[in-house]
Design an enzyme around this catalytic site. Structure first.
Site, short mmCIF file in Angstrom:
data_model
loop_
_atom_site.label_atom_id
_atom_site.label_comp_id
_atom_site.label_asym_id
_atom_site.label_seq_id
_atom_site.Cartn_x
_atom_site.Cartn_y
_atom_site.Cartn_z
N THR A 102 10.26 -21.00 18.94
CA THR A 102 9.18 -21.37 19.84
C THR A 102 9.59 -21.25 21.30
O THR A 102 10.78 -21.41 21.64
CB THR A 102 8.76 -22.84 19.56
OG1 THR A 102 7.90 -23.30 20.60
CG2 THR A 102 9.95 -23.78 19.49
N ASP A 103 8.59 -21.03 22.17
CA ASP A 103 8.88 -21.00 23.61
C ASP A 103 9.32 -22.37 24.13
O ASP A 103 9.89 -22.47 25.21
CB ASP A 103 7.67 -20.48 24.40
CG ASP A 103 6.41 -21.32 24.25
OD1 ASP A 103 6.43 -22.32 23.50
OD2 ASP A 103 5.39 -20.97 24.89
N GLU A 104 9.09 -23.42 23.33
CA GLU A 104 9.45 -24.77 23.80
C GLU A 104 10.95 -24.94 23.97
O GLU A 104 11.39 -25.90 24.61
CB GLU A 104 8.89 -25.83 22.85
CG GLU A 104 7.39 -25.80 22.77
CD GLU A 104 6.76 -27.12 22.34
OE1 GLU A 104 7.45 -28.14 22.25
OE2 GLU A 104 5.54 -27.10 22.09
N TYR B 252 11.35 -32.39 18.85
CA TYR B 252 10.93 -31.16 18.17
C TYR B 252 11.62 -29.94 18.77
O TYR B 252 12.27 -29.15 18.06
CB TYR B 252 9.40 -30.99 18.24
CG TYR B 252 8.94 -29.58 17.95
CD1 TYR B 252 9.05 -29.04 16.67
CD2 TYR B 252 8.44 -28.76 18.96
CE1 TYR B 252 8.67 -27.73 16.40
CE2 TYR B 252 8.04 -27.45 18.71
CZ TYR B 252 8.16 -26.94 17.43
OH TYR B 252 7.78 -25.64 17.17
N LYS C 288 14.44 -27.28 17.21
CA LYS C 288 14.23 -25.82 17.08
C LYS C 288 15.33 -25.06 17.82
O LYS C 288 15.83 -24.04 17.34
CB LYS C 288 12.84 -25.43 17.64
CG LYS C 288 11.67 -25.95 16.84
CD LYS C 288 11.57 -25.37 15.44
CE LYS C 288 11.16 -23.92 15.42
NZ LYS C 288 10.98 -23.46 13.99
#
Ligand code: NAD
Ligand code: DAU
Length: 339
Positions: free
Chosen positions: A125-127, A153, A157
């Site tokens: 994810t870009d997060e 979260y 990741k």
């Protein structure tokens, strides 16, 4: 070719299963999914009709399940979608995020090492890049941006990403990673912004916008993400990270307005609530690498994509109404009461 698709009963995984069954009619797909609250077998009903698809109920973090399955199925490709994916839940209960997202990824890669595979693809994810300032539209995430996570979260990741890259470097496991921006489209669980707002607006219930609604996300229609993963798995370079994004930044308020417009509902439904702790301000992906190397680009414009997504939820009420009865009611109470 045989693909093991983990987390295929969730939003993006299920869309990927349907994308692959259509795009590669000869491919065999084994879907491994624990069917957590976010997994839904109804979503896979049509896939079950295909002789090329099989569903296996199990936990990616359980070696006793994963190893025998690899031994039996001997997949060529593993695409790991399985994860705890909701930031708000990770703030309430981080533990399961570390277990599934980190340990689960490691167990899958250990099985890949043991039984041999052509490619392990980690859906990230870009997060993992943290956030960008709202007043610097010139800044975007590239694959070189530093890892700088905000939530349990995103930290889980990012950990999985680093372990995947370590397995590539140390053990030579053929790994690729993709980091995508926010997805929208059919089959998304109605705890995420767009389906939550659609379901509540249809019931004329208040729409809980966090903070001022000025946070920005870069929205991508889910099948564009699926197409990108398919390309990376078959043509991407081992050990590489590919950013995937829609060139489509929107404030949350703009997204909610688009939903209201699509449904012909009034703005008065919007209700500002206490902000998410640690709320990332802005995500924006620079997808130049995947565009140049693999010829991928997003195909769906947001205006059309959001219209068809709203229409899908209107036409498939049964799918999400099943979900928002029962346990979901308790979830909504717990997350939004007194907010
Ligand atoms: P989702 O929450 O809708 O689905 C997750 C699926 O994983 C569910 O079917 C669930 O049952 C399954 N699962 C959970 N724990 C498991 C376990 N221990 N073993 C086996 N299966 C398990 O998630 P999503 O939105 O479809 O996201 C899929 C992946 O894409 C995630 O890895 C997420 O981090 C990533 N991602 C999501 C987005 C997005 O906008 N939704 C964007 C970029 C990346
Ligand atoms: O960027 C990719 C990520 O996008 C994925 O890695 C995650 O799995 C996925 O859930 C998504 O994370 P977000 O936190 O951006 O998605 P969410 O739908 O939860 O929220 C989108 C934005 O809307 C965010 O700024 C918070 C806001 N929001 C969300 C909800 C649920 C609200 O204002 N009100 C809400 O009720």
């Amino acid at each position: 070719m045989k693909y093991m698709v983990t987390g295929g009963a969730g939003f993006i995984g299920a869309n990927f299963v349907y994308y692959m069954l259509e795009k590669h009619p000869d491919a065999q797909i084994v879907c491994l999914d624990l069917l957590t609250y976010a997994g839904n077998l109804h979503t896979l009903e049509k896939a079950m009709e295909s002789p090329n698809f099989q569903f296996v109920h199990g936990d990616i973090a359980d070696r006793g399940c994963v190893f025998p399955l690899f031994e039996k199925e001997k997949p060529d490709y593993v695409v790991n979608f399985a994860a705890e994916s909701h930031v708000d839940r990770s703030i309430k209960n981080p533990g399961v995020f570390l277990q599934t997202n980190i340990i689960g990824t490691q167990v899958l890669m250990d099985a890949c090492r043991e039984y041999g595979i052509k490619r392990f693809h980690q859906v990230s994810t870009d997060e993992v890049y943290g956030d960008l300032p709202i007043d610097r539209p010139d800044l975007m995430f590239t694959e070189q941006s530093p890892i700088h996570t905000s939530s349990p979260y995103s930290a889980s990741k990012a950990s999985a990403d680093l372990i995947a890259l370590a397995y590539y470097r140390t053990f030579g496991l053929p790994v690729t990673l993709s980091r995508c921006s926010n997805n929208y489209g059919p089959f998304q669980f109605p705890e995420k912004l767009i389906p939550l707002m659609i379901a509540r607006a249809l019931a004329d219930e208040s729409l809980p916008v966090y903070g001022t609604g000025a946070n920005v996300r870069d929205w991508l229609y889910v099948t564009d993400h699926c197409a990108a993963i398919d390309l990376i798995v078959s043509n991407g370079r081992e050990g590489e990270v590919y950013n995937i994004g829609g060139h489509n930044e929107r404030t949350n308020l703009q997204v909610v307005h688009a939903v209201l417009e699509g449904l012909g509902k009034p703005e008065s439904l919007i209700h500002y609530v206490t902000d998410r702790p640690g709320h990332d301000l802005r995500y924006a992906i620079n997808p130049a690498k995947i565009e140049a190397e693999l010829g991928w680009s997003p195909t769906r414009h947001f205006e059309e994509g959001i219209r068809s997504t709203v229409a899908w939820y209107v036409e498939n009420r049964e799918w999400w109404e099943r979900i928002i009865s029962g346990e979901y009611q308790e979830y909504y109470e717990k997350m939004y009461k007194n907010r």
